[in-house]
Motif scaffolding. Structure first.
Motif, mmCIF file in Angstrom:
data_model
loop_
_atom_site.group_PDB
_atom_site.id
_atom_site.type_symbol
_atom_site.label_atom_id
_atom_site.label_comp_id
_atom_site.label_asym_id
_atom_site.label_seq_id
_atom_site.Cartn_x
_atom_site.Cartn_y
_atom_site.Cartn_z
ATOM 1 N N ALA A 312 42.647 16.546 17.555
ATOM 2 C CA ALA A 312 41.998 15.783 16.487
ATOM 3 C C ALA A 312 42.780 14.510 16.162
ATOM 4 N N MET A 313 42.060 13.469 15.793
ATOM 5 C CA MET A 313 42.657 12.206 15.366
ATOM 6 C C MET A 313 41.856 11.705 14.167
ATOM 7 N N ASN A 315 39.260 10.039 11.974
ATOM 8 C CA ASN A 315 37.839 10.011 12.323
ATOM 9 C C ASN A 315 37.360 8.640 12.784
ATOM 10 N N TRP A 318 38.568 8.170 16.234
ATOM 11 C CA TRP A 318 37.842 9.105 17.085
ATOM 12 C C TRP A 318 36.436 8.582 17.402
ATOM 13 N N THR C 291 36.224 17.662 10.962
ATOM 14 C CA THR C 291 34.814 17.840 11.320
ATOM 15 C C THR C 291 34.652 18.978 12.341
ATOM 16 N N TYR C 306 39.347 13.915 9.921
ATOM 17 C CA TYR C 306 39.896 14.032 11.276
ATOM 18 C C TYR C 306 38.885 14.722 12.178
ATOM 19 N N SER C 307 38.901 14.327 13.453
ATOM 20 C CA SER C 307 37.897 14.827 14.396
ATOM 21 C C SER C 307 38.468 14.902 15.799
ATOM 22 N N SER C 308 37.859 15.740 16.619
ATOM 23 C CA SER C 308 38.104 15.671 18.058
ATOM 24 C C SER C 308 36.842 16.116 18.767
#
Lengths: 345, 345, 345
Positions: A312-313, A315, A318, C291, C306-308
């Motif tokens: 994860a990074m 958003n 990302w 997310t 944060y997302s990946s």
């Protein structure tokens, strides 16, 4: 925790663990704790260099550690080559639950007349043992468990409360099943006639080896024709799904939320991280590690560590990158054209 | 597996399946197995060309296969156009559990006075049927199940051991619910006041169509206002989570560990692979397949196959590539600059 | 849903919610519904602009909405600043289950002699309360639940049917545990001796704060030494796995299928989307949102989103791009070479 732990002297602990004691063997302790939290009636342990900083200030009665660190220990030492293994053994000595179950069948349990119960078996309140089931010596069946017809459970195994084992399952010795896990439900098998699904009766069973542990809420489905097979000393965490006809080799460990699709064979000494998914009909060789949340869609023939996905990074960052993923083939083709143009010019 | 399967003659099997028999109709068989494992008292089947290599050496009494392969079959044949469907039907004929439950309410079960039980209903030990519940003819409620108040279960449905159905749920006919599954728990609904959460009572229910199967340990939550709706002939595997107000169309199939967020509507004849996640408030049209562990964050309006993610690779190779994912937007921009520079030069 | 909801007048509702009523206060209503579905004996609500289009045509007796929208409301209005919060409160007023349990211990329940039950406690059929357990005033224990030895449950908490709580767990007030969830099973701890695994007894407990809700089929494991700690007002959805010694800060919310590995600390007011995975031993600060289906392998020290991962796309397009992911490092290096060549030329 209001549970009472047993009291042991440091000399007794050293003898049980095969550790070398430096300090007062008569000193009695009543529990285990981390270096930082241990009080003067507890033993602590050092098994990871990250906690070496906590050693000088510990208030523990004694510390379990590698001989290399005995010099900096401010208190009594129990030295041994594998202190983490020593910690495991010591934790079991201090387990207030060990041997706590009184043998016998609770009056509210329902046990079929032809079920066979070994010596010292304990069956808790509201449990159900169906016809033809066989419980080895010392088996503990917790409250609310259901053991299906003709299922066999090996000696010393323990089912915590509200475990369900279907009919015709074979479970080894010293197996631990945690609450809410389900062993032997139907695998997911249906044939399609072009309009609708037709159930394929799941005629196989589940065979679980000795010294297996299965976490809370996990499912191990029965085989369609042959059996689903879990090897010896396999450790399965919570919320895991093992589909029909999967085979797991001895000594492998599966972390929480792993899912393994039908007929996949996992080798011995494998380790699957949390949330890993394996497609169906694969072969994973011995000694494979897969990192958390990776998806494995092809067989693996070489031991080693395998991964997929991205961490994860932020958003916003990302979003910019993830949209480019859909252009990746285009990017690669354009790069190739530029390279050709460069070579040509 | 110590279960006894019934014995059938090849002629009986041909008649039940609508298959054409080539061989001795009087020969009796007692079970099903793969081409490779079948013994002389078992029937095998060939439904996948990958197993054609096992046909010449089979010891089976007879093989269920497509007429095209009858020529190379070394033993009696049962030919039909869809041998996998034939296998499904035959598996049910050999199911030792079929019709095994004796009707009646076990003495240890607790059934509310005003619950209505149809003919031939079986309620197992330690089960609980709450007030106003209605069980259709031939329903089987396994040991330890709880059927909530005013819930209705259609005829011929079967709840395996330790299933929980909340109040006010409507379940169709011939539904199979596996152990540990929970139907009708509260959906995940809370309003935030800027400081803390306030529960939204989940006032809807769950409606499950005929011929649905739900695997072990799966959850189908009740609706917030309207109902969560599972269509006819929907097949749901183990460890699946279906949130409030989701709708699943008829004949769709959801593999293990699927998660579907609130209010999403999945069409008819869809197939979701293991571990697939669907965001909330989406519409997925009929005939969509999503491959394993994909994340769907947008509605899908065209039938077809959809995927996301990347498969596992060697960890060292993966580390080199995954770190570049965070540079992907930068890479695309730099490539674009080079292209412009090339065109300009 | 055949449940009867209580009847309330609009004036009563306005008083309970602190809303301003425009319309006939004597009008009685019997339930809640969406703007589109509400009939003339129901209240609807408008909490999301996406549904503003349904306001003019609603048949509801009254609509709960923000004062800004009162002008376009065709029927009686209940205005308040946070209509979604008002909906939450109103949903609880109409909950047919509220206060439905009659106090008392069902005759089939098994309650240890030394268990302490507060006033108004209800223990359902087939439930088991083990030795030393303590249930606060008004606690409801559903059918088939098992409450382990020395576990304490705070006042007003409710365990739905077939919940399992192990020994030595501490649960706060007004906690809701849904069916099939398991609190306090052993964490996944084993030491390896080079050949096989040795169990680490899980000597810690679980401490759950006030006003927590845990969804169906979720697992919260007990700590290895210290406790696993769930803060106040934490909301946990279905099929979630929380490993040993995890700490979740107050007011955080975890959607379905989340998995959190051992010893990770999640801050206050965090929100984890469905299927999110957190590695072990991380620290996630307050105010973090992650997310759906993202993998977090590093600690997060800044609040934010944060997302990946990448969203699903057409399978043919995905195949072309996913294969390039394995070439990403190579692509980046080749691009760098081209840039250098361009600058050099």
């Amino acid at each position: 925790m209001t549970q009472d732990s047993p009291s042991l002297t440091l000399a007794e602990i050293a003898a049980r663990l095969g550790a070398v004691l430096q300090g007062d063997g008569e000193r009695a302790v009543r529990g285990l704790a981390t270096l930082r939290d241990a009080g003067p009636d507890q033993v602590a342990f050092l098994a990871n260099r990250a906690y070496l900083k906590d050693l000088p200030g510990t208030r523990a009665a004694a510390v379990l550690l590698h001989p290399d660190h005995a010099g900096t220990c401010p208190t009594a030492c129990l030295t041994l080559d594998n202190p983490y293994l020593g910690y495991a053994e010591l934790s079991r000595l201090f387990d207030p639950l060990a041997g706590r179950e009184a043998p016998g069948v609770h009056a509210s349990a329902v046990v079929a007349e032809d079920a066979r119960l070994g010596e010292g078996v304990a069956v808790g309140p509201q449990a159900v043992i169906e016809a033809g089931a066989e419980l080895g010596d010392g088996v503990v069946v917790g409250p609310g468990c259901v053991v299906g017809a003709d299922t066999r459970i090996g000696e010393g195994s323990r089912l915590h409360a509200n475990v369900t084992v279907y009919h015709g399952v074979v479970i080894g010795a010293r197996v631990i099943l945690h609450s809410g896990c389900v062993i032997g439900a139907d695998g997911f098998g249906f044939a399609h006639d072009g309009r609708r699904w037709h159930k394929i009766a799941q005629l196989g069973g589940v065979v679980i080896g000795d010294d297996v542990e299965v976490g809370s809420g996990s499912s191990i489905d029965r085989g369609a024709l042959g059996d689903t097979v879990i090897g010896e000393d396999v450790k399965i965490d919570s919320q895991v799904q093992i589909a029909h006809n999967v085979q797991i080799g001895d000594h492998s460990a599966l972390a929480g939320c792993v899912g393994i699709a039908g007929s996949t064979r996992v080798g011995r000494h494998c380790m699957l991280g949390g949330g890993v998914g394996l497609s169906g009909h694969l072969t994973i060789c011995d000694g494979v590690q897969v990192t958390g949340m990776s998806l494995v869609t092809n067989s693996i023939h070489e031991p080693g560590v395998y991964s997929s996905g991205t961490g994860a990074m932020d958003n916003a960052q990302w979003r910019r990158n993830a949209v480019r993923f859909k252009q990746l083939d285009d990017i690669a083709r354009r790069l190739h054209r530029l390279e050709k143009a460069g070579r040509g010019g």
